[in-house]
Scaffold this motif. Sequence first.
Motif, PDB file in Angstrom:
ATOM      1  N   GLN A 102       0.730   9.801   6.651  1.00 32.56           N
ATOM      2  CA  GLN A 102       0.267   8.738   5.371  1.00 32.56           C
ATOM      3  C   GLN A 102       1.230   7.513   5.325  1.00 32.56           C
ATOM      4  OE1 GLN A 102      -0.574  10.953   1.833  1.00 32.56           O
ATOM      5  NE2 GLN A 102      -2.469  11.624   2.935  1.00 32.56           N
ATOM      6  N   THR A 103       2.390   8.042   5.057  1.00 34.81           N
ATOM      7  CA  THR A 103       3.499   7.120   4.479  1.00 34.81           C
ATOM      8  C   THR A 103       3.859   6.238   5.554  1.00 34.81           C
ATOM      9  OG1 THR A 103       5.330   8.894   4.846  1.00 34.81           O
ATOM     10  CG2 THR A 103       4.653   8.644   2.746  1.00 34.81           C
ATOM     11  N   GLU A 104       4.007   6.782   6.844  1.00 34.75           N
ATOM     12  CA  GLU A 104       4.346   5.944   8.094  1.00 34.75           C
ATOM     13  C   GLU A 104       3.441   4.901   8.164  1.00 34.75           C
ATOM     14  OE1 GLU A 104       7.192   6.701  10.220  1.00 34.75           O
ATOM     15  OE2 GLU A 104       6.832   4.713  11.463  1.00 34.75           O
ATOM     16  N   LYS A 105       2.070   5.241   7.955  1.00 31.91           N
ATOM     17  CA  LYS A 105       0.932   4.131   8.108  1.00 31.91           C
ATOM     18  C   LYS A 105       1.169   2.997   6.895  1.00 31.91           C
ATOM     19  CE  LYS A 105      -2.743   6.380  10.582  1.00 31.91           C
ATOM     20  NZ  LYS A 105      -4.002   7.445  10.164  1.00 31.91           N
ATOM     21  N   GLU A 106       1.639   3.486   5.981  1.00 36.44           N
ATOM     22  CA  GLU A 106       1.898   2.450   4.651  1.00 36.44           C
ATOM     23  C   GLU A 106       2.599   1.470   5.342  1.00 36.44           C
ATOM     24  OE1 GLU A 106      -0.847   2.603   2.397  1.00 36.44           O
ATOM     25  OE2 GLU A 106       0.940   1.491   1.498  1.00 36.44           O
ATOM     26  N   ALA A 111      -1.756  -5.231   3.405  1.00 39.79           N
ATOM     27  CA  ALA A 111      -2.359  -5.237   1.998  1.00 39.79           C
ATOM     28  C   ALA A 111      -1.370  -4.904   0.816  1.00 39.79           C
ATOM     29  CB  ALA A 111      -3.690  -4.756   1.853  1.00 39.79           C
ATOM     30  N   SER A 112      -0.400  -4.016   1.278  1.00 43.04           N
ATOM     31  CA  SER A 112       0.566  -3.435   0.184  1.00 43.04           C
ATOM     32  C   SER A 112       1.184  -4.335  -0.324  1.00 43.04           C
ATOM     33  CB  SER A 112       1.297  -2.321   0.903  1.00 43.04           C
ATOM     34  OG  SER A 112       2.330  -1.875   0.048  1.00 43.04           O
ATOM     35  N   THR A 113       1.575  -4.160  -1.749  1.00 36.25           N
ATOM     36  CA  THR A 113       2.358  -4.945  -2.704  1.00 36.25           C
ATOM     37  C   THR A 113       3.740  -4.540  -2.931  1.00 36.25           C
ATOM     38  OG1 THR A 113       1.637  -3.998  -4.354  1.00 36.25           O
ATOM     39  CG2 THR A 113       0.503  -5.990  -3.956  1.00 36.25           C
ATOM     40  N   GLN A 114       4.045  -3.308  -2.231  1.00 36.08           N
ATOM     41  CA  GLN A 114       5.229  -2.719  -2.347  1.00 36.08           C
ATOM     42  C   GLN A 114       6.158  -3.243  -1.149  1.00 36.08           C
ATOM     43  OE1 GLN A 114       5.063   1.692  -1.662  1.00 36.08           O
ATOM     44  NE2 GLN A 114       6.723   1.976  -2.788  1.00 36.08           N
ATOM     45  N   PRO A 115       7.357  -3.520  -1.758  1.00 34.63           N
ATOM     46  CA  PRO A 115       8.422  -3.894  -0.498  1.00 34.63           C
ATOM     47  C   PRO A 115       8.613  -3.084   0.561  1.00 34.63           C
ATOM     48  CG  PRO A 115       9.550  -3.890  -2.878  1.00 34.63           C
ATOM     49  CD  PRO A 115       8.101  -3.033  -2.924  1.00 34.63           C
TER      50      PRO A 115
END
Length: 148
Positions: A102-106, A111-115
């Motif tokens: 999950q975290t690797e896919k992030e 679309a993520s707003t996290q740096p």
Amino acid sequence: MRVLLLSFLACLFILSCNDSKKDNETTQNKKEPIVYDMYEPSEMALLMNEMYAHNLKIKQDILDGKMPAEFPLEFLKIHSAELTKAKDRNATFESFSKLFIQTEKEIFNQASTQPIEERFNNAVNVCISCHQTNCTGPIPRIKKLLIK
Ligand code: HEC
């Protein structure tokens, strides 16, 4: 003779998850390679080394200001790859491997707003958390992946 050889191999397997591996690594190039020819890493150990190398590349891309392109599908093998010690595939391992995927896919979620640095470090921290449960040897090496 055969027994001796088997116990020798067994020792090598155990070493793969042991702190002493780290010491070996620094001198690896100077030592004779015979031992390494005989060491047969498990599917999981091979996958882990692949994941290490791939994440090192992702880190470099991020540092160079390039967006990492695609989630490496081969990482999904973490759900099925054979472990050196089969019993290590327990509930803890399963939940950490899900969380890791999950975290690797992030990292690749456009679309993520996290740096991106934070998302990358989150994934590396899951590598570390899982390793803290039963395979502490490679942790100092994995920590080097973190973006400071
Ligand atoms: C779900 C738990 C888990 C996660 C997540 C995980 N590992 Fe591992 N790792 C293990 C286990 C268990 C082994 C031992 C595998 C074996 O010997 O079969 C291992 C082995 C390794 C090894 C040693 C391989 C060898 O040659 O013996 C390295 C290096 C490694 N992992 C790096 C990483 C990196 C980098 C990540 C994240 C990108 C990661 N691991 C994520 C559980 C995990």
